[in-house]
Structures are given as C-alpha cells and as structure tokens.
Motif scaffolding. Sequence first.
Motif, PDB file in Angstrom:
ATOM      1  N   THR A  47      40.496  17.032  -6.133  1.00 35.78           N
ATOM      2  CA  THR A  47      41.164  16.430  -7.117  1.00 35.78           C
ATOM      3  C   THR A  47      40.287  16.197  -8.482  1.00 35.78           C
ATOM      4  O   THR A  47      41.195  16.602  -9.493  1.00 35.78           O
ATOM      5  CB  THR A  47      41.462  14.910  -6.857  1.00 35.78           C
ATOM      6  N   ASP A  56      46.062  19.659 -12.132  1.00 36.75           N
ATOM      7  CA  ASP A  56      46.140  18.400 -11.417  1.00 36.75           C
ATOM      8  C   ASP A  56      47.363  17.809 -11.453  1.00 36.75           C
ATOM      9  O   ASP A  56      48.044  16.921 -10.742  1.00 36.75           O
ATOM     10  CB  ASP A  56      45.279  17.395 -11.629  1.00 36.75           C
ATOM     11  N   GLU A  65      45.730  22.586  -6.210  1.00 34.48           N
ATOM     12  CA  GLU A  65      44.892  21.500  -5.845  1.00 34.48           C
ATOM     13  C   GLU A  65      44.716  21.333  -4.205  1.00 34.48           C
ATOM     14  O   GLU A  65      43.584  21.013  -3.935  1.00 34.48           O
ATOM     15  CB  GLU A  65      45.428  20.201  -6.568  1.00 34.48           C
TER      16      GLU A  65
END
Length: 87
Positions: A47, A56, A65
């Motif tokens: 993340t 993200d 991601e």
Amino acid sequence: MEITGIFTAIIIGLIIGALGRLAVPGKQNIPIWLTLVIGVVAALIGTFIAAAIGVDDTPGIDWIELILQIGLAALGVAIAAGARARR
C-alpha cells in the motif's frame, strides 16, 4: 493512511498471505500464522509503495496495488521458507 485503511490492509493482508503462499511453487515448511503475518506486512508495504508511485487511488479495483502486495507476500514467504529450511 487513515485508520480504516490500516484495518482494511490487515484484513486484506490475511488473504494476501494465503495468495502469496500459493504463488510460491513447492511445499513451504512454515506455520500458517507466519504466512498470515507476512501477508499483513506485505499488504501494508504494498500500500505504501502504491501510494509512493501514485497508483493507490484508481477508479475500481486497484489491480496494480494488489499485484504489488501479492508479489511482496510471495517474496516474503519464499524468504521465510528458505530460512526455515536451512535450520
């Protein structure tokens, strides 16, 4: 990252750990709790990496991601399995 993002990363991390273990070929001689911990750590690191490279917050599912997280989990599982095999 907000607190809900951290909780989501932990929950997703449990799933990511299992997927990372499946991505590594062969038998891994590590306990399931270690796989789950590796998954949570990989989800959090993935993340942060996704946020650093700007992928993200995309519309829909964040595939890049997720791929980063699974790749990091597979790498972590492979390293842990290799380290335990040498003992």
